[in-house]
Design an enzyme around this catalytic site. Structure first.
Site, PDB file in Angstrom:
ATOM      1  N   LYS A 187       4.108 -15.076   4.053  1.00  0.00           N
ATOM      2  CA  LYS A 187       4.307 -15.867   2.830  1.00  0.00           C
ATOM      3  C   LYS A 187       5.822 -16.028   2.678  1.00  0.00           C
ATOM      4  O   LYS A 187       6.422 -15.690   1.659  1.00  0.00           O
ATOM      5  CB  LYS A 187       3.666 -15.100   1.654  1.00  0.00           C
TER       6      LYS A 187
ATOM      7  N   ASP B 101      -5.920  -7.186   5.501  1.00  0.00           N
ATOM      8  CA  ASP B 101      -7.081  -6.594   4.838  1.00  0.00           C
ATOM      9  C   ASP B 101      -8.022  -7.711   4.364  1.00  0.00           C
ATOM     10  O   ASP B 101      -9.229  -7.704   4.617  1.00  0.00           O
ATOM     11  CB  ASP B 101      -6.551  -5.786   3.631  1.00  0.00           C
TER      12      ASP B 101
ATOM     13  N   ASP C  91      -2.032 -18.538   2.527  1.00  0.00           N
ATOM     14  CA  ASP C  91      -3.006 -19.342   1.772  1.00  0.00           C
ATOM     15  C   ASP C  91      -3.608 -20.415   2.673  1.00  0.00           C
ATOM     16  O   ASP C  91      -4.824 -20.667   2.644  1.00  0.00           O
ATOM     17  CB  ASP C  91      -2.380 -19.946   0.499  1.00  0.00           C
TER      18      ASP C  91
ATOM     19  N   ASP D 114     -11.616  -9.438   6.489  1.00  0.00           N
ATOM     20  CA  ASP D 114     -12.951  -9.435   5.877  1.00  0.00           C
ATOM     21  C   ASP D 114     -13.497 -10.851   5.758  1.00  0.00           C
ATOM     22  O   ASP D 114     -14.688 -11.095   5.978  1.00  0.00           O
ATOM     23  CB  ASP D 114     -12.910  -8.789   4.486  1.00  0.00           C
TER      24      ASP D 114
ATOM     25  N   TYR E 265       0.816  -1.216   0.000  1.00  0.00           N
ATOM     26  CA  TYR E 265       0.000   0.000   0.000  1.00  0.00           C
ATOM     27  C   TYR E 265       0.847   1.263   0.000  1.00  0.00           C
ATOM     28  O   TYR E 265       0.395   2.314  -0.418  1.00  0.00           O
ATOM     29  CB  TYR E 265      -0.932   0.025   1.221  1.00  0.00           C
TER      30      TYR E 265
END
Ligand code: NAD
Length: 364
Positions: free
Chosen positions: A195, A251, A227, A255, A144
């Site tokens: 990751k 993020d 994952d 959700d 970001y």
């Protein structure tokens, strides 16, 4: 009894923000009266309402107020009447301004499945029963903010998009410390999600979190690839206690996890900064139901509980608010978004009154 004083900035915002904030303030007043604590509540404008008054979604007076407060309570901002505005002055810019000015770097999202609402989840009851997860998302780094970024025209005439994944050791250490501290107050299990099998920056993430973990021998630290975590959240979410992760993964995972409980009107959040912090429900201003006294105020009320726990060192009172919400649901009171045929349908204000009544009872 010792008298304490806290300065709280209150931005009700737009849409249902005003209705749900009223209910949150009822709860603060009860705690204040019972515990003889002086909550100085300073109301300010942020979002579309601020644009209408000042031509900007976050006037300097609101910024100052936020900076000088022990904590900020926010309802929600935005609405269709401001959608034609340039992005730089849209109501939602107020959120970015507040986060920036408070130096916010950690977003906490508790995901709790209330037994009384299990059927609202799209997953089977047996999977979501008992889940109580705290997701701690880093907010200042990652793709970001990393540079270089942008879309450029290549020599071959085709466009190329670039975003850069960057984390400094200090940014990772700061969020890791916060997550370990939180884990200490819960079941003492921390899962760090990365990751590291593919990305060097994530290797650094894992190293630094592990290093920080040496100072917290009482907390069990585990690591998981993102994952696998996305899969496990659906397969067996009850295995998780505290999850700490990067801006991008947080993020998406937060959700995904929010959907486990099935009801957006129930989920609070905390965004913690260096000195102050911002507390708000995860939902928006719900223009479709604004002004009708039907919105669910529980996410806003639970945000007050988070404020007491994380900014005002009042964990016992925070717990009582959460217990009062659970009790109200047990009694069968439901706003329209979580209503089931055999339950008692109540308005926003009535829901707030029932929680307030239970809180008063628990305090005595
Ligand atoms: P939303 O969260 O406002 O609403 C989505 C759906 O959930 C709607 O059907 C709404 O009625 C329902 N809902 C939301 N909160 C509820 C509650 N407490 N009780 C009952 N039902 C509830 O999302 P949206 O419709 O995509 O966005 C509306 C506006 O809010 C937009 O302007 C958006 O930019 C803004 N927004 C603000 C924030 C924030 O202030 N943090 C967050 C998200 C969206």
């Amino acid at each position: 009894m010792k008298k304490e004083c806290f300065k709280i900035a209150v931005f009700a915002g737009d849409g249902i923000g005003r209705e749900i904030m009223k209910e949150a303030l009822k709860i603060i007043k009860i705690i204040s009266d019972d515990k003889n604590i002086n909550f100085q509540l300073h109301e300010g404008l942020a979002g579309g309402c601020a644009y209408d008054h000042f031509g900007t979604p976050l006037p300097d007076s609101s910024l100052q107020l936020a900076r000088q407060s022990d904590a900020v309570l926010l309802g929600a901002v935005g609405g269709p009447q401001w959608e034609h505005l340039d992005y730089s002055i849209r109501p939602e810019r107020a959120l970015l301004g507040l986060r920036g000015s408070l130096g916010i770097y950690a977003n906490l999202r508790p995901i709790v499945a209330f037994d009384e609402l299990l059927d609202a989840s799209p997953l089977k009851r047996s999977i979501v029963q008992g889940i109580d997860i705290m997701i701690v998302r880093e907010l200042t780094g990652d793709v970001y903010f990393g540079k270089p970024r942008g879309i450029k025209q290549g020599k071959n005439g085709k466009r190329k998009g670039t975003n850069t994944l960057v984390y400094t050791e200090d940014e990772i250490r700061r969020i890791a410390v916060r997550a370990f501290e939180i884990a200490r107050t819960r079941k003492k299990n921390l899962l760090s999600v990365d990751k590291a099998n593919i990305l060097e920056t994530m290797e650094l993430w894992r190293d630094v979190v592990t290093e920080v973990g040496r100072s917290y021998p009482d907390v069990t630290l585990q690591h998981m690839y993102v994952d696998n975590c996305a899969l496990q959240l659906i397969r067996n979410p009850a295995q998780f206690d505290v999850i700490v992760t990067t801006n991008l993964f947080g993020d998406i995972l937060s959700d995904e996890a929010a959907m486990l409980t099935g009801s957006i009107g129930m989920l609070p959040s905390a965004s913690l900064g260096k000195k102050s912090a911002l507390y708000e429900p995860i939902h928006g201003s719900a223009p479709d139901i604004a002004g009708q006294n039907v919105a669910n105020p529980l996410a806003m009320i639970l945000s007050v509980a988070l404020m007491l726990r994380y900014s005002l060192s009042m964990p016992a009172e925070a717990q009582l608010i959460e217990n009062a919400v659970t009790e109200t649901l047990k009694e069968g009171f439901r706003t329209r978004d979580i209503h089931q045929p055999d339950k008692k349908l109540v308005s926003t204000a009535e829901m707030g009154d029932h929680v307030a009544e239970n809180l008063r009872r628990f305090l005595n």
